[in-house]
Design an enzyme around this catalytic site. Structure first.
Site, PDB file in Angstrom:
ATOM      1  N   TYR A  14       0.819  -1.171   0.552  1.00  0.00           N
ATOM      2  CA  TYR A  14       0.050  -0.320  -0.080  1.00  0.00           C
ATOM      3  C   TYR A  14       0.702   0.910  -0.300  1.00  0.00           C
ATOM      4  O   TYR A  14       1.851   1.016   0.524  1.00  0.00           O
ATOM      5  CB  TYR A  14      -0.729  -0.429   1.207  1.00  0.00           C
ATOM      6  CG  TYR A  14      -1.982  -1.272   1.448  1.00  0.00           C
ATOM      7  CD1 TYR A  14      -1.804  -2.022   0.143  1.00  0.00           C
ATOM      8  CD2 TYR A  14      -2.292  -1.437   2.230  1.00  0.00           C
ATOM      9  CE1 TYR A  14      -3.211  -2.546   0.334  1.00  0.00           C
ATOM     10  CE2 TYR A  14      -3.544  -2.527   3.045  1.00  0.00           C
ATOM     11  CZ  TYR A  14      -3.576  -3.069   1.715  1.00  0.00           C
ATOM     12  OH  TYR A  14      -4.646  -4.379   1.578  1.00  0.00           O
ATOM     13  N   HIS A  46      -0.703 -11.942   0.566  1.00  0.00           N
ATOM     14  CA  HIS A  46      -0.951 -11.554   0.479  1.00  0.00           C
ATOM     15  C   HIS A  46      -1.731 -11.574  -1.193  1.00  0.00           C
ATOM     16  O   HIS A  46      -3.051 -11.105  -1.282  1.00  0.00           O
ATOM     17  CB  HIS A  46      -0.668  -9.834  -0.184  1.00  0.00           C
ATOM     18  CG  HIS A  46      -1.678  -7.969  -0.018  1.00  0.00           C
ATOM     19  ND1 HIS A  46      -0.867  -7.256   0.194  1.00  0.00           N
ATOM     20  CD2 HIS A  46      -2.904  -9.016  -0.082  1.00  0.00           C
ATOM     21  CE1 HIS A  46      -2.047  -6.316  -0.042  1.00  0.00           C
ATOM     22  NE2 HIS A  46      -3.398  -7.075   0.077  1.00  0.00           N
ATOM     23  N   PRO A  70     -16.164  -3.919   2.615  1.00  0.00           N
ATOM     24  CA  PRO A  70     -17.342  -4.898   3.784  1.00  0.00           C
ATOM     25  C   PRO A  70     -18.584  -3.287   3.136  1.00  0.00           C
ATOM     26  O   PRO A  70     -19.563  -3.928   2.954  1.00  0.00           O
ATOM     27  CB  PRO A  70     -16.553  -4.245   5.028  1.00  0.00           C
ATOM     28  CG  PRO A  70     -15.984  -3.360   4.986  1.00  0.00           C
ATOM     29  CD  PRO A  70     -15.227  -3.506   3.844  1.00  0.00           C
ATOM     30  N   GLY A 100     -18.564  -2.996  -0.092  1.00  0.00           N
ATOM     31  CA  GLY A 100     -18.912  -2.378  -1.478  1.00  0.00           C
ATOM     32  C   GLY A 100     -17.392  -1.620  -2.571  1.00  0.00           C
ATOM     33  O   GLY A 100     -18.136  -1.198  -3.186  1.00  0.00           O
ATOM     34  N   GLY A 109     -17.256   0.967  -1.229  1.00  0.00           N
ATOM     35  CA  GLY A 109     -17.500   2.699  -0.972  1.00  0.00           C
ATOM     36  C   GLY A 109     -18.605   2.537  -1.307  1.00  0.00           C
ATOM     37  O   GLY A 109     -19.335   3.063  -1.519  1.00  0.00           O
TER      38      GLY A 109
END
Length: 380
Positions: free
Chosen positions: A107, A172, A253, A255, A257
């Site tokens: 990230y 990952h 969780p 979608g 956003g």
């Protein structure tokens, strides 16, 4: 929640060489405990603060029932947030009972781990930090879970996180070139050295989970799971976790956003900084086609005095006691909205009603782009 908010999530990589923008864009995406009991306590301005947060178990790892994903603070769903803002959001999460924080070396790359390390250093013994290994990050778009690479990543992550141990270390993405038994063995070595405390897998198949678990106990599995993406319910992954006593951590969780109800076909996402623009589900056509689920969520949320985001999170919490979602946001107001899900209680009858409604709604568009899904499919 703004279009730049949501949880931790995928990285899209293959073995081809791409230009620098493609690499950075793709790589960026895949970006003592609190007292136990029914309530968690947090310190705010020197005073004890009671929160609604309860604790859950991911295997043997005890964490807050809602965690915090740090990917979107450092980029990926828009340009990076100011580091001061990011630190404030993460510390506010802890003030409200959050003890579980999720990041990854890819990230940024690296910037999310540095942010998490800076934010949590003063409260390190009160929190649990999860990070991830598995991408090459070498100018090519590829995977690398060779044992020597895993150990190198662990050392670098420990420095960026300003800590002497990683509470939960995920692979990952499953690397088809490295047997999962070798991966589990490398993490087992790190656990024996005390540098890692628990082993996790991100986006594995049920078969991979079982093979890894036989070498080193898997504490948690992370994959996308929401009202819009329910594949874990049918592909054996959620069932394997329940059978083996493994925790399940949904990323995305809400979608990515969309389930906040604040994104529609008129929303402008910047293709230069927002990776969702490469996903079918976020095309203008599919944003419009998926509005029935938003219409339902808004209507149902109204009956509970809640917001769509809160219903989406409480729905996940109600499904299994070993599920710990990790919504991500860079905004304190949105964080508080997310944590408001703890005030929403869904009964078994509510779940039946919601599932019946969702069964009549078709979700349009794949959850990630073709290249990213090829990585996930490779582990099946």
């Amino acid at each position: 929640m703004s279009p730049t908010d949501e949880s931790t999530g995928p990285n899209a990589e293959s073995r081809s060489t791409l230009n620098r923008r493609d690499f950075l864009t793709t790589a960026a995406l895949v970006g003592a405990a609190l007292p136990l009991g029914s309530m968690a306590w947090a310190a705010t301005s020197g005073q004890a603060k009671e929160t609604l947060m309860k604790m859950r178990k991911l295997g043997t790892l005890e964490v807050s029932e809602i965690g915090a994903g740090a990917m979107s603070i450092s980029a990926n769903y828009g340009p990076p947030a100011d580091i001061t803002q990011g630190i404030k959001t993460l510390r506010t999460a802890h003030d409200n009972g959050v003890t579980f924080f999720d990041t990854a070396e890819v990230y940024g790359p690296y910037t999310s781990e540095k942010l998490v390390g800076e934010a949590l250093a003063p409260i390190r013994d009160q929190v649990r930090i999860a990070t991830k290994f598995g991408f090459a990050i070498d100018g090519t778009i590829g995977l690398n879970s060779r044992p020597e690479r895993i150990k190198q990543v662990a050392e670098a992550s420990l420095q960026r996180l300003k800590t002497d141990r990683i509470d939960l270390f995920y692979q990952h993405r499953v690397d088809p070139d490295v047997p999962i038994e070798d991966v589990a063995g490398a993490v087992k070595d790190l656990i024996q050295e005390g540098k890692v405390l628990h082993f996790g897998l991100s986006e594995p198949s049920a078969k991979t989970i079982r093979l890894a678990h036989a070498v080193q106990a898997v504490t948690a599995v992370q994959t996308e799971y929401s009202m819009m993406e329910r594949n874990p319910e049918t592909n054996g992954v959620l069932a394997a976790c329940e059978e083996l006593g493994i925790g399940f951590v949904p990323w995305g969780p809400m979608g990515m956003g969309y389930l906040t109800g604040k994104i529609d076909s008129n929303t402008k996402l910047d293709p230069k900084s927002d990776l969702r623009t490469t996903f079918e589900r976020f095309s203008r056509e599919n944003l419009a086609a998926n509005m029935p689920i938003i219409d339902f969520l808004k209507k149902y949320a109204g009956t509970k005095g809640a917001t769509p985001s809160q219903i989406a999170l409480s729905w996940l919490l109600a499904r299994k006691p070993f599920i710990v979602p990790i919504p991500g946001t860079r905004n304190v107001d949105h964080l508080n909205e997310n944590l408001g899900a703890l005030r929403v209680e869904l009964t078994p009858a509510d779940l039946i009603e919601i599932d019946a409604a969702l069964s009549k709604i078709t979700v349009h568009g794949g959850r990630m782009n073709k290249m990213q899904m090829e990585l996930v499919d490779a582990s099946a």
